[in-house]
Design an enzyme around this catalytic site. Sequence first.
Site, short mmCIF file in Angstrom:
data_model
loop_
_atom_site.label_atom_id
_atom_site.label_comp_id
_atom_site.label_asym_id
_atom_site.label_seq_id
_atom_site.Cartn_x
_atom_site.Cartn_y
_atom_site.Cartn_z
N HIS A 195 1.09 -4.19 9.64
CA HIS A 195 2.54 -3.84 9.16
C HIS A 195 3.47 -3.30 10.40
O HIS A 195 2.62 -2.62 11.38
CB HIS A 195 2.72 -2.80 8.06
N HIS A 246 0.73 -1.15 0.04
CA HIS A 246 0.08 -0.15 -0.02
C HIS A 246 0.85 1.22 0.03
O HIS A 246 0.48 2.16 -0.67
CB HIS A 246 -0.94 -0.06 1.29
#
Length: 168
Positions: free
Chosen positions: A148, A109
Amino acid sequence: MTVLNDMYQYDLRILRWCVKSRYHQKFISCVRAVSRTGDGYMQVLLPVLIAIGSQSVNFFLLALFAFAIERPIYFILKNILKRRRPPDIVPNFSCLVQPSDKFSFPSGHTMAAFLLAGLVVSELGLIALPIYFWASAVGASRVILGVHFPSDILAGATLGSVMLLGVI
């Protein structure tokens, strides 16, 4: 090995600090929405809008070329490095969204968001500089949602920015 362990400990501290805010539901709703803007829609929509606005397909073709290179590199790195996501490593930790793949390094992303931000700024100039706030928010959202580690975001931002240099 000590350096890697130290980096992991810093990653954990920052991750834990970031997820403290997860208890505020309105904030999390906003974070989820920001994260979704990094799902790939902006990487298509923005180049199309810029191409329409400039009445030229050159920017769209440049973006198409850039992402045709970026996506395979992202996929190869993720599947070679195979860093597990925070819930798989940190005891009693959960993420707030279902990740699209198994591994976390680098953040796809963030990588795509920073590549798009760089492309837009290179096309439109300094007036488009605020798009980097969006790219940064996409990266931060991924840590806050628990999918993450901060170093995944840093790597994604760096890779996306470096890839820009190779395509413009």
